[in-house]
Design an enzyme around this catalytic site. Structure first.
Site, PDB file in Angstrom:
ATOM      1  N   THR A   1       7.740   5.434   1.340  1.00 50.80           N
ATOM      2  CA  THR A   1       6.351   5.021   1.145  1.00 50.80           C
ATOM      3  C   THR A   1       5.379   5.757   2.076  1.00 50.80           C
ATOM      4  O   THR A   1       4.228   5.999   1.695  1.00 50.80           O
ATOM      5  CB  THR A   1       6.263   3.490   1.341  1.00 50.80           C
ATOM      6  OG1 THR A   1       7.110   2.880   0.360  1.00 50.80           O
ATOM      7  CG2 THR A   1       4.852   2.968   1.160  1.00 50.80           C
TER       8      THR A   1
ATOM      9  N   LYS B   1      13.526  12.391  -7.275  1.00 48.99           N
ATOM     10  CA  LYS B   1      13.349  11.135  -7.992  1.00 48.99           C
ATOM     11  C   LYS B   1      14.607  10.922  -8.836  1.00 48.99           C
ATOM     12  O   LYS B   1      15.288  11.874  -9.193  1.00 48.99           O
ATOM     13  CB  LYS B   1      12.104  11.247  -8.883  1.00 48.99           C
ATOM     14  CG  LYS B   1      11.961  10.116  -9.877  1.00 48.99           C
ATOM     15  CD  LYS B   1      10.535   9.616  -9.995  1.00 48.99           C
ATOM     16  CE  LYS B   1      10.492   8.284 -10.734  1.00 48.99           C
ATOM     17  NZ  LYS B   1      10.947   7.149  -9.909  1.00 48.99           N
TER      18      LYS B   1
ATOM     19  N   CYS C   1      18.309   0.375  -8.510  1.00 45.86           N
ATOM     20  CA  CYS C   1      16.923   0.310  -8.975  1.00 45.86           C
ATOM     21  C   CYS C   1      16.643  -1.065  -9.569  1.00 45.86           C
ATOM     22  O   CYS C   1      17.309  -1.477 -10.511  1.00 45.86           O
ATOM     23  CB  CYS C   1      16.623   1.379 -10.016  1.00 45.86           C
ATOM     24  SG  CYS C   1      14.910   1.249 -10.579  1.00 45.86           S
TER      25      CYS C   1
ATOM     26  N   SER D   1      14.066   9.158  -2.437  1.00 48.61           N
ATOM     27  CA  SER D   1      13.951   9.308  -3.889  1.00 48.61           C
ATOM     28  C   SER D   1      12.747   8.547  -4.454  1.00 48.61           C
ATOM     29  O   SER D   1      12.480   7.409  -4.076  1.00 48.61           O
ATOM     30  CB  SER D   1      15.228   8.771  -4.542  1.00 48.61           C
ATOM     31  OG  SER D   1      15.117   8.843  -5.942  1.00 48.61           O
TER      32      SER D   1
ATOM     33  N   THR E   1      14.535  -0.738  -2.739  1.00 51.60           N
ATOM     34  CA  THR E   1      13.482  -1.750  -2.590  1.00 51.60           C
ATOM     35  C   THR E   1      14.016  -3.165  -2.796  1.00 51.60           C
ATOM     36  O   THR E   1      15.051  -3.376  -3.418  1.00 51.60           O
ATOM     37  CB  THR E   1      12.351  -1.484  -3.589  1.00 51.60           C
ATOM     38  OG1 THR E   1      12.909  -1.409  -4.896  1.00 51.60           O
ATOM     39  CG2 THR E   1      11.628  -0.190  -3.271  1.00 51.60           C
TER      40      THR E   1
ATOM     41  N   GLY F   1      13.728   2.586   4.769  1.00 50.64           N
ATOM     42  CA  GLY F   1      12.980   1.348   4.640  1.00 50.64           C
ATOM     43  C   GLY F   1      11.832   1.261   5.621  1.00 50.64           C
ATOM     44  O   GLY F   1      12.018   0.924   6.782  1.00 50.64           O
ATOM     45  N   GLY F   2      10.655   1.602   5.146  1.00 52.05           N
ATOM     46  CA  GLY F   2       9.454   1.402   5.940  1.00 52.05           C
ATOM     47  C   GLY F   2       9.302   2.296   7.140  1.00 52.05           C
ATOM     48  O   GLY F   2       8.580   1.956   8.088  1.00 52.05           O
TER      49      GLY F   2
ATOM     50  N   ASN G   1       6.407  -1.795  -6.494  1.00 53.28           N
ATOM     51  CA  ASN G   1       6.291  -0.849  -7.592  1.00 53.28           C
ATOM     52  C   ASN G   1       7.215  -1.261  -8.719  1.00 53.28           C
ATOM     53  O   ASN G   1       8.262  -1.864  -8.494  1.00 53.28           O
ATOM     54  CB  ASN G   1       6.590   0.585  -7.126  1.00 53.28           C
ATOM     55  CG  ASN G   1       8.072   0.919  -7.172  1.00 53.28           C
ATOM     56  OD1 ASN G   1       8.628   1.229  -8.240  1.00 53.28           O
ATOM     57  ND2 ASN G   1       8.725   0.845  -6.020  1.00 53.28           N
TER      58      ASN G   1
END
Ligand code: FAD
Ligand code: FMN
Ligand code: FES
Lengths: 279, 276
Positions: A249, A28, A113, A4, A176, A226-227, A52
């Site tokens: 990302t 999103k 978030c 997302s 995040t 994650g990454g 971000n």
């Protein structure tokens, strides 16, 4: 799947790849009403990652249903709609409205978030509130629910269990990690807001650990995020107990990332037919 | 359509202490690109730096299927980019964004560049020249064009492209902040000067300003344009992640809310922008 907020509404990346080849598209985060988002700068790069503070900028549910969902409907790939609210009622309302859309194959509930003043992560750091949100969504829809968890907690399994007890069909982790980067000249944040959410390869070990813990704490599938930049990174999550992964990302770095990772994953499975024990 | 492609480095040369000119081969990018658009460059393999870096198209050469970038080394990304060898391949995404809108009917075109803001003005100047000459062909009595270019730099060493710009422009005016070369002062002051001394009120209406550079300079240019009622397009910079409108990371405040520099811009009408 694509994570997302890192893949827009699919349209943006459709010029670069065949969306039909993706496992799923997670939109999103959508909110009931349009959201302006946070003041710029919204992005700053940090070692092997980025912060971000977008602030859930989106045009709201109505616009999404009218303009964006029909586009996604053209593809075979399942659409998972990610929702975010400031109150429990908003989450419920969003879920209720989306439950009428047959195109929507699952709802991912963003209780994680870090970039909004109200709602967001505030729900996902509290097992009681997590339960409230997920129950409300559960009562509003029959669609599968994925609770998206925040890593900004002491013990993610407490939140994960709460979400499952409240009716979540799956968990996704992680969103995040709250971080900060300062400008050495001014001493102020390099973002328009004080803090931002860290993503990218820098967070992968934390994400792998949390997925590992969750997979042992709950019976529902865990989606690892994650990454993830390569097929090997995805394998690591699967070995940790994830049943699926999302790529975030990496989309910014390589527009072909999800399909490349998929191909690399296939390759790994061929070379190590038994390691993953996929049923 | 923009593409992500490995582009071969044809020319890569320093043109000053920290400035580099980089010419890359790509038919798709060179034939599609418009002045004011940019590319996202992966400066080095691996995760440091992680994100691509946005760089404007400095020159676009569809005949030779090449495009050129002009950049300054300011940090890790550009530092690593400067190491790219001729013959190597760089991972490029582009052409991206919405560029300058050239109206060949306008008589006077004023191009204003501050610092590295001069980079996209070269491609723009060449295109203005082409369009103006096309527009003027049937009717030669319109004196071909008034193409003024004003460039501002910190000091003499930082002045870029003066010679190349002179080859296309009717006049190039250089100013430096410290007066070590050309006029002393800000490029926006030179702009005001030109407007006051060379343009009548009527000719302001048939003029257009295009500017690129640091935010304070753009703000000053926007104010001048508003005051003199001259159409004005500004090319903005903002930190970017995706470069294609997906992440909502490169927001800039406009009169109709936040817009994305990478997609709605980088070129905006000055009158649509809200300066803080
Ligand atoms: C649309 C667009 C076009 C651009 N065109 C050019 C060009 O033609 N030539 C050129 O030299 N530079 C251009 N830039 C700026 C260029 O992107 C930055 O200089 C570059 O990203 C810096 O990367 P770095 O890793 O070397 O520096 P970093 O270590 O990331 O940062 C060093 C310094 O550069 C600034 N910076 C970082 N990213 C940006 C950014 N996206 N925009 C503006 N400043 C930034 C930082 O605030 C810091 O002061 C453009 C930027 C945009 C948005
Ligand atoms: C720019 C950006 C925007 C994001 N927006 C959202 C969002 O709207 N909703 C959400 O649940 N997660 C959002 N995320 C989090 C990602 O979906 C993902 O959980 C996180 O980035 C970690 O994965 P990654 O390291 O692969 O990016 C966003 C991440 C980034 C970098
Ligand atoms: S950089 Fe992602 S929207 Fe502009």
């Amino acid at each position: 799947m694509v994570a997302s907020g890192t893949f827009g509404w699919g349209k943006e990346y459709s010029e670069y790849m065949d969306l039909n080849k993706l496992g799923a598209i997670v939109t999103k985060s959508i909110t009931l009403k349009p959201r302006e988002g946070n003041p710029p700068p919204r992005i700053v790069e940090t070692p092997s990652g980025m912060l971000n503070s977008i602030g859930l900028q989106n045009e709201g549910l109505e616009h999404f249903l009218k303009e964006d969902l029909p586009f996604l409907a053209k593809f075979d790939t399942p659409t998972i709609v990610n929702i975010a609210g400031e109150t429990v009622e908003e989450y419920a309302e969003l879920a209720k409205r989306l439950s009428k859309e047959t195109m929507v194959k699952a709802i991912e509930v963003n209780i994680s978030c870090p970039n909004v003043k109200q709602g967001g992560m505030a729900f996902g750091v509290d097992p009681g509130l997590t339960k409230q949100v997920i129950s409300a969504v559960r009562n509003a829809t029959k669609q599968p629910i994925i609770a998206k968890l925040t890593p900004n907690v002491t013990d993610i399994t407490v939140i994960g269990r709460a979400a499952v007890e409240a009716g979540a069909d799956a968990l996704s982790a992680i969103n995040t990690i709250v971080g900060m980067a300062l400008d050495l000249e001014t001493g102020k944040s390099r973002l328009g807001r004080e803090t931002g959410g860290l993503s990218g390869p820098a967070i992968r070990p934390i994400a792998v650990r949390m997925v590992y813990e969750l997979a042992r704490a709950v019976k529902v599938p865990v989606i690892g995020i994650g990454g993830i930049m390569t097929g090997n990174d995805a394998v690591e999550f699967l070995l940790a107990g994830a049943r699926a992964v999302q790529v975030g990302t990496a989309n910014f770095v390589d527009t072909a990332a999800p399909l490349r990772i998929l191909a690399e994953l296939h390759d790994y499975v061929h070379r190590h037919p038994r390691t993953l024990n996929l049923s | 359509m923009p593409i992500q492609e490995k582009c071969r480095v044809l020319v890569h040369q320093p043109i000053g202490p920290r400035f580099y000119q980089l010419t890359l081969l790509s038919r798709d990018i060179a034939t599609q690109a418009q002045p004011g658009q940019f590319v996202e460059v992966k400066c080095a393999d691996g995760y440091v730096p992680l994100l691509r870096r946005p760089i404007s198209l400095h020159r676009i050469d569809p005949q030779n299927e090449t495009f050129t970038l002009l950049y300054e080394v300011v940090g890790q990304g550009t530092e690593l980019l400067a190491k790219a060898a001729v013959g190597a391949e760089l991972d490029i995404l582009g052409p991206l964004g919405t560029g300058f809108k050239i109206d060949p009917a306008k008589k006077t075109h004023l191009l204003v560049g501050g610092g590295m803001g001069v980079a996209p003005l070269m491609a723009l100047a060449e295109e203005v020249k082409i369009q103006k000459s096309k527009a003027c062909l049937p009717d030669r009595q319109v004196k071909s064009l008034d193409l003024f270019i004003l460039i501002g730099a910190r000091n003499k060493e930082c002045v870029q492209c003066e010679g190349e710009l002179k080859a296309v422009a009717d006049q190039v005016i250089v100013s430096t902040d410290d007066g070590s070369y050309g006029q002393k002062g800000f490029v926006s002051d030179q702009l005001l000067d030109i407007i006051n001394n060379r343009l009548s009120v009527v000719s302001c209406q048939s003029s257009v300003i295009y500017a690129c550079g640091p935010r304070p300079m753009l703000k000053a240019v926007a104010q001048i344009a508003a005051q003199k009622q001259i159409d004005c397009q500004l090319s903005l910079e903002e930190r970017m992640a995706c470069g294609i409108g997906a992440c909502k990371g490169c927001a800039v405040l406009t009169t109709s809310g936040y817009k994305m520099v990478c997609k709605d811009g980088p070129v905006f009408n000055a009158s649509d922008l809200v300066f803080s």
